[in-house]
Design a protein around this motif. Structure first.
Motif, PDB file in Angstrom:
ATOM      1  N   UNK A   1       0.912  -1.131   0.166  1.00 61.14           N
ATOM      2  CA  UNK A   1       0.090   0.027   0.146  1.00 61.14           C
ATOM      3  C   UNK A   1       1.055   1.050  -0.110  1.00 61.14           C
ATOM      4  N   UNK A   2       0.808   2.175  -1.080  1.00 59.08           N
ATOM      5  CA  UNK A   2       1.612   3.315  -1.063  1.00 59.08           C
ATOM      6  C   UNK A   2       1.038   4.732  -1.000  1.00 59.08           C
ATOM      7  N   UNK A   3       1.327   5.394   0.032  1.00 60.76           N
ATOM      8  CA  UNK A   3       0.590   6.699   0.198  1.00 60.76           C
ATOM      9  C   UNK A   3       1.546   7.653  -0.109  1.00 60.76           C
ATOM     10  N   UNK A   4       1.341   8.537  -1.121  1.00 66.21           N
ATOM     11  CA  UNK A   4       2.425   9.675  -1.406  1.00 66.21           C
ATOM     12  C   UNK A   4       1.677  10.591  -2.507  1.00 66.21           C
ATOM     13  N   UNK A   5       2.343  11.893  -2.247  1.00 66.47           N
ATOM     14  CA  UNK A   5       1.920  13.084  -3.154  1.00 66.47           C
ATOM     15  C   UNK A   5       1.719  12.745  -4.623  1.00 66.47           C
ATOM     16  N   UNK A   6       1.139  13.401  -5.528  1.00 71.20           N
ATOM     17  CA  UNK A   6       1.054  13.173  -6.893  1.00 71.20           C
ATOM     18  C   UNK A   6       2.517  13.763  -7.493  1.00 71.20           C
ATOM     19  N   UNK A   7       3.022  13.241  -8.594  1.00 72.19           N
ATOM     20  CA  UNK A   7       4.517  13.647  -9.039  1.00 72.19           C
ATOM     21  C   UNK A   7       5.356  13.137  -8.399  1.00 72.19           C
ATOM     22  N   UNK A   8       5.396  11.938  -7.406  1.00 73.55           N
ATOM     23  CA  UNK A   8       6.433  11.229  -6.780  1.00 73.55           C
ATOM     24  C   UNK A   8       6.885  10.047  -7.453  1.00 73.55           C
ATOM     25  N   UNK A   9       6.331   9.635  -8.621  1.00 72.61           N
ATOM     26  CA  UNK A   9       6.823   8.781  -9.386  1.00 72.61           C
ATOM     27  C   UNK A   9       6.281   7.314  -8.882  1.00 72.61           C
ATOM     28  N   UNK A  10       4.835   7.281  -8.954  1.00 68.75           N
ATOM     29  CA  UNK A  10       4.289   6.113  -8.501  1.00 68.75           C
ATOM     30  C   UNK A  10       4.263   5.214  -9.648  1.00 68.75           C
TER      31      UNK A  10
ATOM     32  N   UNK B   1      -0.929  -4.267  -5.583  1.00 69.32           N
ATOM     33  CA  UNK B   1      -0.426  -2.793  -5.106  1.00 69.32           C
ATOM     34  C   UNK B   1      -1.464  -2.013  -5.176  1.00 69.32           C
ATOM     35  N   UNK B   2      -1.731  -1.082  -4.144  1.00 67.38           N
ATOM     36  CA  UNK B   2      -2.969   0.052  -3.966  1.00 67.38           C
ATOM     37  C   UNK B   2      -2.099   1.180  -3.557  1.00 67.38           C
ATOM     38  N   UNK B   3      -2.475   2.241  -4.350  1.00 71.05           N
ATOM     39  CA  UNK B   3      -1.822   3.614  -4.154  1.00 71.05           C
ATOM     40  C   UNK B   3      -2.927   4.668  -3.855  1.00 71.05           C
ATOM     41  N   UNK B   4      -2.915   5.558  -2.841  1.00 70.28           N
ATOM     42  CA  UNK B   4      -4.052   6.267  -2.453  1.00 70.28           C
ATOM     43  C   UNK B   4      -3.477   7.256  -1.853  1.00 70.28           C
ATOM     44  N   UNK B   5      -3.773   8.888  -2.102  1.00 67.46           N
ATOM     45  CA  UNK B   5      -3.191   9.734  -1.293  1.00 67.46           C
ATOM     46  C   UNK B   5      -3.875   9.986   0.085  1.00 67.46           C
ATOM     47  N   UNK B   6      -5.114   9.483   0.163  1.00 68.53           N
ATOM     48  CA  UNK B   6      -5.814   9.499   1.451  1.00 68.53           C
ATOM     49  C   UNK B   6      -6.318   8.055   1.771  1.00 68.53           C
ATOM     50  N   UNK B   7      -6.713   7.830   3.215  1.00 69.34           N
ATOM     51  CA  UNK B   7      -7.035   6.489   3.704  1.00 69.34           C
ATOM     52  C   UNK B   7      -8.308   6.653   4.404  1.00 69.34           C
ATOM     53  N   UNK B   8      -9.392   6.709   3.354  1.00 72.04           N
ATOM     54  CA  UNK B   8     -10.574   6.694   4.230  1.00 72.04           C
ATOM     55  C   UNK B   8     -10.954   5.548   4.554  1.00 72.04           C
TER      56      UNK B   8
END
Ligand code: ADP
Ligand code: MG
Length: 203
Positions: A44-53, A180-187
């Motif tokens: 699970x990856x949490x990071x801002x846009x533009x960080x190279x996901x 793999x799951x990427x999300x900027x927030x974690x509701x």
């Protein structure tokens, strides 16, 4: 010690292609995610846009995919058509001259063309949940040999009302897949989805 793409465990072919693209050093999410994905872990990856996901999830898949197997081995779900196109373009750039077939699918584009491509053989599918479900229901898209599922911008898929479609799709994929799951927030809904569909994920 300087961390390089090579030291993360990527192949020489992959590293060479990254040099061609001007990628000299990995970003921090790439540094953390690539070794885990190469080792077979769910993430699970949490990071801002533009960080190279995009490279973080694509490079390990491209290094592990079987080029001789013409069935769908990797599925990348995105909330929008634009993002699907961007991710598919990036994957084609990372692939370089390695022979792999990538198909982008989304609503509003001729489904017959997508079906013809699937019949010829496609190894990586990038698309939006609605059209993926249509193709699954018509039995044109089969996931019996799927090894990777990626949820890109999962919180966007939630806010756009696609989360049930995402779950329906994941349910129809092999249990042994890597996710793999990427999300900027974690509701809460994303946390529930991770609990249910990811196997001891590394965050
Ligand atoms: P995210 O999905 O996290 O928003 P992207 O994967 O779209 O970010 O990457 C953002 C931009 O950064 C893209 O133009 C991509 O080509 C570039 N990029 C990503 N990783 C690297 C890197 N290691 N070195 C140089 N550029 C990179
Ligand atoms: Mg992205």
């Amino acid at each position: 010690m300087t961390i390089t793409f090579q030291s993360l465990g990527l192949s020489d072919a992959c590293v060479q292609q990254l040099e061609t693209l001007g990628f000299t050093a990995p970003t921090s999410i790439q540094e953390e995610a690539i070794p885990q994905l190469l080792a077979g872990r769910d993430i699970f990856g949490q990071s801002q846009t533009g960080t190279g996901k995009t490279a973080a999830f694509s490079l390990p898949i491209l290094d592990r995919i079987d080029p001789d197997n013409m069935n769908v081995q990797a599925l990348i779900l995105t909330p929008t058509r634009e993002l699907a196109q961007q991710v598919a373009e990036a994957i084609k750039d990372f692939t370089g001259n390695r022979r792999l077939y990538v198909l982008t699918v989304y609503g509003g584009q001729s489904i017959d063309r997508q079906i013809r491509s699937l019949q010829k053989g496609v190894q990586i599918v990038v698309g939006t949940p609605g059209r993926i479900i249509d193709l699954m229901d018509r039995k044109d898209l089969k996931f019996d040999q799927l090894r990777w599922a990626v949820l890109d911008e999962a919180d966007e898929m939630l806010s756009m009302g696609f989360i049930d479609d995402v779950k329906k799709i994941l349910q129809k994929t092999p249990k042994e897949r890597q996710t793999a799951c990427f999300s900027a927030t974690m509701p809460r809904e994303i946390r529930d989805l991770i609990d249910r569909f990811l196997n001891s994920p590394v965050t």
